[in-house]
Design a protein around this motif. Structure first.
Motif, PDB file in Angstrom:
ATOM      1  N   ARG A 163       0.830  -1.207   0.000  1.00 40.93           N
ATOM      2  CA  ARG A 163       0.000   0.000   0.000  1.00 40.93           C
ATOM      3  C   ARG A 163       0.871   1.267   0.000  1.00 40.93           C
ATOM      4  O   ARG A 163       0.528   2.262  -0.647  1.00 40.93           O
ATOM      5  CB  ARG A 163      -0.924   0.005   1.216  1.00 40.93           C
ATOM      6  CG  ARG A 163      -1.952  -1.107   1.297  1.00 40.93           C
ATOM      7  CD  ARG A 163      -2.983  -1.101   0.168  1.00 40.93           C
ATOM      8  NE  ARG A 163      -2.464  -1.768  -1.013  1.00 40.93           N
ATOM      9  CZ  ARG A 163      -2.367  -3.106  -1.118  1.00 40.93           C
ATOM     10  NH1 ARG A 163      -2.756  -3.893  -0.147  1.00 40.93           N
ATOM     11  NH2 ARG A 163      -1.894  -3.641  -2.232  1.00 40.93           N
ATOM     12  N   MET A 164       1.969   1.240   0.758  1.00 45.58           N
ATOM     13  CA  MET A 164       2.819   2.429   0.812  1.00 45.58           C
ATOM     14  C   MET A 164       3.534   2.666  -0.516  1.00 45.58           C
ATOM     15  O   MET A 164       3.742   3.815  -0.928  1.00 45.58           O
ATOM     16  CB  MET A 164       3.822   2.288   1.956  1.00 45.58           C
ATOM     17  CG  MET A 164       3.184   2.417   3.336  1.00 45.58           C
ATOM     18  SD  MET A 164       2.255   3.947   3.555  1.00 45.58           S
ATOM     19  CE  MET A 164       3.586   5.170   3.439  1.00 45.58           C
ATOM     20  N   GLN A 165       3.908   1.600  -1.202  1.00 46.02           N
ATOM     21  CA  GLN A 165       4.504   1.778  -2.525  1.00 46.02           C
ATOM     22  C   GLN A 165       3.494   2.373  -3.490  1.00 46.02           C
ATOM     23  O   GLN A 165       3.823   3.274  -4.278  1.00 46.02           O
ATOM     24  CB  GLN A 165       5.006   0.434  -3.048  1.00 46.02           C
ATOM     25  CG  GLN A 165       5.706   0.521  -4.400  1.00 46.02           C
ATOM     26  CD  GLN A 165       6.417  -0.766  -4.749  1.00 46.02           C
ATOM     27  OE1 GLN A 165       7.299  -1.218  -4.007  1.00 46.02           O
ATOM     28  NE2 GLN A 165       6.030  -1.366  -5.851  1.00 46.02           N
ATOM     29  N   GLU A 166       2.243   1.894  -3.418  1.00 47.59           N
ATOM     30  CA  GLU A 166       1.179   2.443  -4.260  1.00 47.59           C
ATOM     31  C   GLU A 166       0.885   3.889  -3.882  1.00 47.59           C
ATOM     32  O   GLU A 166       0.570   4.721  -4.753  1.00 47.59           O
ATOM     33  CB  GLU A 166      -0.074   1.582  -4.121  1.00 47.59           C
ATOM     34  CG  GLU A 166       0.091   0.178  -4.707  1.00 47.59           C
ATOM     35  CD  GLU A 166      -0.931  -0.820  -4.170  1.00 47.59           C
ATOM     36  OE1 GLU A 166      -0.960  -1.962  -4.653  1.00 47.59           O
ATOM     37  OE2 GLU A 166      -1.711  -0.447  -3.255  1.00 47.59           O
ATOM     38  N   ALA A 195       5.650  16.496  -1.464  1.00 50.02           N
ATOM     39  CA  ALA A 195       5.416  16.836  -0.056  1.00 50.02           C
ATOM     40  C   ALA A 195       4.199  16.115   0.517  1.00 50.02           C
ATOM     41  O   ALA A 195       4.122  15.895   1.726  1.00 50.02           O
ATOM     42  CB  ALA A 195       5.244  18.347   0.075  1.00 50.02           C
ATOM     43  N   MET A 196       3.264  15.732  -0.360  1.00 49.18           N
ATOM     44  CA  MET A 196       2.040  15.092   0.124  1.00 49.18           C
ATOM     45  C   MET A 196       2.249  13.628   0.529  1.00 49.18           C
ATOM     46  O   MET A 196       1.377  13.026   1.151  1.00 49.18           O
ATOM     47  CB  MET A 196       0.943  15.175  -0.932  1.00 49.18           C
ATOM     48  CG  MET A 196       1.218  14.357  -2.190  1.00 49.18           C
ATOM     49  SD  MET A 196       0.001  14.635  -3.506  1.00 49.18           S
ATOM     50  CE  MET A 196      -1.491  14.040  -2.740  1.00 49.18           C
ATOM     51  N   GLU A 290      -7.767   5.234  -3.212  1.00 47.19           N
ATOM     52  CA  GLU A 290      -8.529   5.577  -2.008  1.00 47.19           C
ATOM     53  C   GLU A 290      -7.637   5.523  -0.771  1.00 47.19           C
ATOM     54  O   GLU A 290      -7.738   6.374   0.112  1.00 47.19           O
ATOM     55  CB  GLU A 290      -9.712   4.620  -1.834  1.00 47.19           C
ATOM     56  CG  GLU A 290     -10.989   5.059  -2.502  1.00 47.19           C
ATOM     57  CD  GLU A 290     -12.185   4.279  -1.999  1.00 47.19           C
ATOM     58  OE1 GLU A 290     -13.184   4.908  -1.607  1.00 47.19           O
ATOM     59  OE2 GLU A 290     -12.127   3.026  -2.010  1.00 47.19           O
ATOM     60  N   PHE A 291      -6.796   4.506  -0.692  1.00 50.10           N
ATOM     61  CA  PHE A 291      -5.872   4.416   0.431  1.00 50.10           C
ATOM     62  C   PHE A 291      -5.004   5.661   0.499  1.00 50.10           C
ATOM     63  O   PHE A 291      -4.839   6.273   1.572  1.00 50.10           O
ATOM     64  CB  PHE A 291      -4.984   3.178   0.293  1.00 50.10           C
ATOM     65  CG  PHE A 291      -3.875   3.106   1.314  1.00 50.10           C
ATOM     66  CD1 PHE A 291      -4.102   2.560   2.563  1.00 50.10           C
ATOM     67  CD2 PHE A 291      -2.604   3.596   1.005  1.00 50.10           C
ATOM     68  CE1 PHE A 291      -3.077   2.503   3.517  1.00 50.10           C
ATOM     69  CE2 PHE A 291      -1.581   3.543   1.944  1.00 50.10           C
ATOM     70  CZ  PHE A 291      -1.816   2.989   3.212  1.00 50.10           C
ATOM     71  N   SER A 292      -4.435   6.059  -0.619  1.00 43.96           N
ATOM     72  CA  SER A 292      -3.529   7.202  -0.663  1.00 43.96           C
ATOM     73  C   SER A 292      -4.244   8.489  -0.262  1.00 43.96           C
ATOM     74  O   SER A 292      -3.757   9.272   0.566  1.00 43.96           O
ATOM     75  CB  SER A 292      -2.932   7.342  -2.059  1.00 43.96           C
ATOM     76  OG  SER A 292      -2.023   8.422  -2.120  1.00 43.96           O
TER      77      SER A 292
END
Length: 373
Positions: A163-166, A195-196, A290-292
């Motif tokens: 998820r963090m890579q995505e 920055a986000m 959506e996760f991001s």
């Protein structure tokens, strides 16, 4: 005039192969004959090596036997031993729960289908976590996102890294800060991240921590590892959002604790998270984007203060009321099988005992041979 709760302890040993503590004695004689109800925590686990009388026939009178399934052993078996082991364990668990319980309470629908099952989250959260949540707007949120759990791949770490890579890729695409690979590989580490992009602090320890840290470093992910930490420490209180992408849990205790502390909870849409969906601070995602987006929102905005109804849902008093309702006469199936069904049930249990007896004899013989070899 109230009911008394009696806790009974039994002898057991840790099985490295199963990753569980297995009983080393027959538990049934430990239960007093006056028992009005028997609760088997992890009924399948307690009966993997049980032979003799079925629990629902352990007394000469009817005594309701309630199983409470907490752990998704089938998922762990699939991850660690493959699909064949998972299917075998699933069938064994179903057989044992049918033989030994009148009803099985599953904390969520993430657990396999069981005979006479009920789905109900009958766990509560300790007052210490709820007292943090009761502070409401007085909580000083000064940090962003974190994850806390035992450092095992099966505990959601593979999902967290993915998820963090995505998330990094989505942020790059959204800002045009660099060329996203689009193929699931990491962006060029020489390219400054937008920055986000949110950083996630990970707390926990386990024998697979080294592998997990190496995998995160190889992908150059915005994740830091800090070792074990008390979830109630003031350092942890300061985080705004608990990220838990795991789907192996039945219901994650740490997720419930985070909600009780008044934090955002970012989790996937999955049966293990259904209980949390009604909370305003629960953010459900169904896609990498959506996760991001929800991670960015949660890490940069304070969560809603808990209201009285949300606090009540997480208390042990409310959880106990839910449990007692599941055990009430209107919800308990006595399963007094008649005719061929009853004969089939008894015959299958007799066959299981014969097979288990043969297995025990062979195992002891092999152990003796190895001892003198």
């Amino acid at each position: 005039g109230g009911h008394r709760l009696r806790l009974v302890f039994y002898a057991g040993k840790y099985s490295p192969a199963l990753g569980s503590i297995i009983p080393t004695q027959d538990i049934q004689p430990l239960v007093p004959r006056s028992a009005a109800c028997i609760v088997l925590e992890e009924p399948e686990h307690l009966t993997w090596y049980h032979s003799g009388r079925r629990w629902i026939r352990a007394f000469d009178r009817y005594v309701p036997v309630v199983g409470v399934m907490h752990t998704n052993y089938v998922d762990y078996a699939r991850r660690m031993a493959g699909e064949a082991a998972s299917i075998t364990l699933k069938r064994l668990n179903k057989f044992l729960c049918r033989q030994h319980t009148h009803t099985c309470i599953k904390l969520s629908g993430a657990v396999q289908r069981l005979p006479r099952e009920q789905i109900c989250f009958v766990h509560g959260v300790a007052d210490g976590f709820l007292n943090v949540g009761r502070r409401g707007t007085d909580i000083e949120f000064s940090k962003g996102a974190y994850f806390l759990g035992k450092a095992l791949w099966a505990k959601g770490f593979q999902e967290l890294l993915d998820r963090m890579q995505e998330h990094v890729t989505c942020c790059i695409e959204a800002t045009g800060a660099g060329d996203a690979t689009g193929d699931g590989s990491s962006p060029d580490p020489a390219t400054p991240l937008p920055a986000m992009v949110q950083h996630v602090d990970v707390f926990g320890h386990g024998h697979e921590l080294g592998e997990i840290k190496a995998a995160a470093a190889a992908r150059d992910l915005p994740i830091s590892f800090h070792g074990p930490k008390d979830h109630l420490s003031e350092e942890m209180v300061a985080y705004r959002v608990f990220v838990n992408p795991s789907t192996s849990d039945v219901v994650a205790t740490t997720s419930a604790e985070a909600l009780a502390m008044g934090k955002w909870l970012l989790v996937p849409r999955h049966p293990c998270n259904v209980f949390f969906e009604s909370f305003r601070n629960c953010l459900i995602y169904e896609s990498p984007r959506e996760f991001s987006e929800k991670l960015v929102h949660a890490a940069t905005n304070n969560p809603h203060p808990l209201d009285a109804a949300e606090i009540g849902m997480l208390t042990w008093q409310n959880a106990t009321d839910r449990f007692l309702f599941c055990c009430s006469d209107t919800n308990m199936e006595r399963s007094k099988k008649l005719g061929l069904r009853r004969v089939a049930s008894k015959t299958s249990w007799m066959g299981y005992n014969v097979g288990y007896g043969v297995y025990s004899v062979v195992r002891k013989a092999i152990d003796s041979i190895n001892l003198f070899a």
